[in-house]
Design a protein around this motif. Structure first.
Motif, PDB file in Angstrom:
ATOM      1  N   ASN A 193      -6.774  15.211   6.747  1.00  0.00           N
ATOM      2  CA  ASN A 193      -6.564  14.362   5.577  1.00  0.00           C
ATOM      3  C   ASN A 193      -5.960  13.046   6.024  1.00  0.00           C
ATOM      4  OD1 ASN A 193      -7.624  15.927   3.599  1.00  0.00           O
ATOM      5  ND2 ASN A 193      -5.687  16.881   3.029  1.00  0.00           N
ATOM      6  N   PRO A 194      -6.372  11.953   5.411  1.00  0.00           N
ATOM      7  CA  PRO A 194      -5.794  10.650   5.787  1.00  0.00           C
ATOM      8  C   PRO A 194      -4.289  10.609   5.528  1.00  0.00           C
ATOM      9  CG  PRO A 194      -7.739  10.373   4.411  1.00  0.00           C
ATOM     10  CD  PRO A 194      -7.405  11.830   4.372  1.00  0.00           C
ATOM     11  N   LEU A 195      -3.647   9.625   6.173  1.00  0.00           N
ATOM     12  CA  LEU A 195      -2.240   9.331   5.957  1.00  0.00           C
ATOM     13  C   LEU A 195      -1.994   9.012   4.480  1.00  0.00           C
ATOM     14  CD1 LEU A 195       0.435   8.477   7.475  1.00  0.00           C
ATOM     15  CD2 LEU A 195      -0.530   6.173   7.562  1.00  0.00           C
ATOM     16  N   MET A 196      -0.813   9.425   3.965  1.00  0.00           N
ATOM     17  CA  MET A 196      -0.424   9.051   2.582  1.00  0.00           C
ATOM     18  C   MET A 196       0.875   8.282   2.619  1.00  0.00           C
ATOM     19  SD  MET A 196      -1.002  12.129  -0.061  1.00  0.00           S
ATOM     20  CE  MET A 196      -1.167  11.235  -1.580  1.00  0.00           C
ATOM     21  N   LEU A 197       0.920   7.162   1.934  1.00  0.00           N
ATOM     22  CA  LEU A 197       2.163   6.384   1.857  1.00  0.00           C
ATOM     23  C   LEU A 197       2.297   5.811   0.445  1.00  0.00           C
ATOM     24  CD1 LEU A 197       2.157   4.292   5.165  1.00  0.00           C
ATOM     25  CD2 LEU A 197       3.611   6.252   4.639  1.00  0.00           C
ATOM     26  N   PRO A 198       3.546   5.540   0.039  1.00  0.00           N
ATOM     27  CA  PRO A 198       3.727   4.862  -1.256  1.00  0.00           C
ATOM     28  C   PRO A 198       3.104   3.472  -1.213  1.00  0.00           C
ATOM     29  CG  PRO A 198       5.847   5.597  -0.342  1.00  0.00           C
ATOM     30  CD  PRO A 198       4.819   5.819   0.714  1.00  0.00           C
ATOM     31  N   LEU A 199       2.547   3.072  -2.350  1.00  0.00           N
ATOM     32  CA  LEU A 199       1.852   1.776  -2.432  1.00  0.00           C
ATOM     33  C   LEU A 199       2.583   0.864  -3.417  1.00  0.00           C
ATOM     34  CD1 LEU A 199      -0.804   0.117  -1.820  1.00  0.00           C
ATOM     35  CD2 LEU A 199      -1.714   1.112  -3.928  1.00  0.00           C
ATOM     36  N   SER A 200       2.741  -0.397  -3.011  1.00  0.00           N
ATOM     37  CA  SER A 200       3.258  -1.378  -3.970  1.00  0.00           C
ATOM     38  C   SER A 200       2.280  -2.542  -4.073  1.00  0.00           C
ATOM     39  CB  SER A 200       4.648  -1.852  -3.558  1.00  0.00           C
ATOM     40  OG  SER A 200       4.591  -2.425  -2.282  1.00  0.00           O
ATOM     41  N   GLY A 201       2.502  -3.381  -5.073  1.00  0.00           N
ATOM     42  CA  GLY A 201       1.554  -4.460  -5.356  1.00  0.00           C
ATOM     43  C   GLY A 201       0.680  -4.041  -6.518  1.00  0.00           C
ATOM     44  N   ASP A 202      -0.267  -4.899  -6.870  1.00  0.00           N
ATOM     45  CA  ASP A 202      -1.123  -4.579  -8.019  1.00  0.00           C
ATOM     46  C   ASP A 202      -2.564  -4.312  -7.596  1.00  0.00           C
ATOM     47  OD1 ASP A 202      -2.333  -4.194 -10.382  1.00  0.00           O
ATOM     48  OD2 ASP A 202      -2.226  -6.284 -11.053  1.00  0.00           O
ATOM     49  N   PRO A 203      -2.915  -3.023  -7.475  1.00  0.00           N
ATOM     50  CA  PRO A 203      -4.299  -2.710  -7.080  1.00  0.00           C
ATOM     51  C   PRO A 203      -5.259  -2.736  -8.272  1.00  0.00           C
ATOM     52  CG  PRO A 203      -3.023  -0.700  -7.261  1.00  0.00           C
ATOM     53  CD  PRO A 203      -2.081  -1.821  -7.620  1.00  0.00           C
ATOM     54  N   GLN A 204      -4.778  -3.120  -9.440  1.00  0.00           N
ATOM     55  CA  GLN A 204      -5.595  -3.185 -10.656  1.00  0.00           C
ATOM     56  C   GLN A 204      -6.322  -1.878 -10.935  1.00  0.00           C
ATOM     57  OE1 GLN A 204      -8.073  -6.672 -10.121  1.00  0.00           O
ATOM     58  NE2 GLN A 204      -6.326  -8.039 -10.115  1.00  0.00           N
TER      59      GLN A 204
END
Ligand SMILES: Nc1nc2c(c(=O)[nH]1)N[C@H]1C(S)=C(S)[C@@H](COP(=O)(O)OP(=O)(O)OC[C@H]3O[C@@H](n4cnc5c(N)ncnc54)[C@H](O)[C@@H]3O)O[C@H]1N2
Ligand code: MOO
Length: 394
Positions: free
Chosen positions: A326-337
């Motif tokens: 499974n790919p890496l998972m990390l918290p995401l910030s910013g606006d991915p719409q």
């Protein structure tokens, strides 16, 4: 503009969810042919069988330092010398004696410890020095035992694995034959070098797909340039030697988009016909009548890259025999719409265990992706700060 093979504009299917499409591609194919190749050629190839050690490592009790092997308490009388690869000391080392020893040389039986040369003196055949805190002896088999599995089938051989396989006594490795890929680049507007004339553009997807194919452990058989013509596309799908044919462009519903009708005519079985993601919706995975896999990538270059990450790379990983991770998972910030009903795929930078959106999806632009670390998979229900899957770009 030539008409489509069926003479009329088509309609795109609503498409499969992003994750089911990715999982389907990753599990669709498997490798079939084993090759035996020299260890030094194996880097980047996938093990077809477990890598099993033929010998112990170290193979004998070995000095970890240049210095003196000593027995009993000091001072020690010097009775010989052993060098790496040289003859072993003939006798058991008696109490109060020492031999000069090199890193990697066989430690004589009876040795209590090796004194590094920096912490002792040797004068007139007598060694004096302080007791080392540790023995400085690497014991036979302390790293690897004969018969030990060092890597499992499905592992990708890297530089360290190649070195370890040689250390463990192997000359050859059993690896899977990598999948062969034909890349078919469609579009009358494309030019392949120099500066484009008015109305023409440079092909971005040929180089991009070549890089993805190689990174996935597959081999580019050839790159074919095809005009927007159904018969030429059919010939390209059937010709050459390949396990997988990747078609760039021609995936949509315009008059010049021939892929769907041509696949229909060739009796291909459609496995993924559109994916509910943005960008990259009109991508497809099919199995042609002749057994070849066909991956259709949208012509918009970033959408094409998304198709590579969604369908092509997972398919090739399975065909290459790579163990699925499974790919890496990390918290995401910013606006991915995020958008209701659609999975968004957005270029991100990764820093300190965190991913940040570089730019939201612009299907025709590779500018954000070109310097991004990964593409984040943002599901419709995502909310700020939640972890997301990251598909690496480097
Ligand atoms: N009526 C509709 N039109 C379009 C739809 C739709 O649903 N209904 N979908 C849009 C989406 S989304 C995409 S993506 C594109 C997919 O188009 P195709 O895969 O058929 O590709 P083309 O029409 O040939 O090209 C689209 C676009 O990309 C440029 N292109 C193509 N190949 C390359 C290449 N190798 N390197 C660089 N750029 C390339 C091409 O010039 C076009 O600008 O369809 C939308 N339309
Ligand atoms: O696949 Mo298209 O716009 O989603 O570029």
């Amino acid at each position: 503009m030539p008409p489509r093979a069926d003479g009329r504009p088509g309609r795109l299917s609503a498409g499969m969810g992003w994750r089911p499409a990715y999982d389907l591609a990753a599990t669709a194919g498997a490798p079939t042919e084993v090759q035996r190749i020299p260890v030094a050629d194996a880097v980047g190839r996938v093990l077809a069988a477990d890598l099993v050690a033929l010998v112990a490592l170290p193979g004998f009790d070995t000095s970890a330092m240049d210095g003196f092997a000593v027995a009993g308490a000091g001072p020690w009388r010097l009775v010989g010398r052993v060098l790496a690869g040289g003859a072993p000391h003939a006798d058991v080392l008696g109490a109060g004696t020492a031999v000069e020893i090199a890193t990697g040389a066989m430690v004589p039986a009876g040795t209590r410890a090796v004194l590094p040369v920096e912490v002792c003196r040797c004068e007139a055949g007598v060694v004096t020095g302080s007791e080392p805190g540790r023995s400085n002896i690497r014991l036979a088999g302390e790293d690897v035992l004969p018969g030990q599995v060092l890597a499992e089938a499905g592992a990708v051989a890297g530089a360290a694995l190649a070195g370890l396989a040689a250390q463990a006594g192997l000359d050859e490795l059993a690896v899977w034959r990598p999948p062969l890929v034909r890349i078919v680049v469609t579009g009358d507007e494309l030019v392949f070098d120099g500066l484009p004339d008015v109305g023409k553009i440079r092909d971005a997807l040929g180089p991009l797909v070549c890089a993805v194919v190689t990174r996935a452990g597959a081999v580019v058989a050839d790159v074919i340039r095809v005009r927007d013509d159904a018969a030429a596309l059919a010939d390209a799908l059937l010709g050459g030697q390949a396990d997988v044919v990747v078609v760039t462009g021609s995936s949509s519903v315009g008059r010049a988009d021939h892929l769907h009708p041509v696949l229909d005519r060739l009796g291909a079985r459609m496995m993924v016909d559109g994916v509910a993601c943005r960008p990259g919706h009109p991508q497809l995975l099919a199995r042609n009548g002749d057994g070849r896999w066909v991956v259709g990538l949208p012509g918009n270059p970033y959408a094409g890259l998304v198709g590579c990450l969604t369908l092509l790379e997972p398919l090739l990983g399975g065909l290459a025999g790579r163990t699925r991770r499974n790919p890496l998972m990390l918290p995401l910030s910013g606006d991915p719409q995020p958008a209701a009903g659609w999975t968004r795929l957005v270029p991100v930078l990764i820093d300190g265990g965190h991913a940040t959106v570089v730019a939201a999806s612009r299907p025709a632009s590779l500018v954000a992706a070109a310097t991004a670390d990964a593409v984040a998979v943002v599901e419709p229900e995502w909310h700020a700060g939640q972890p997301v899957w990251l598909l690496p770009l480097q």
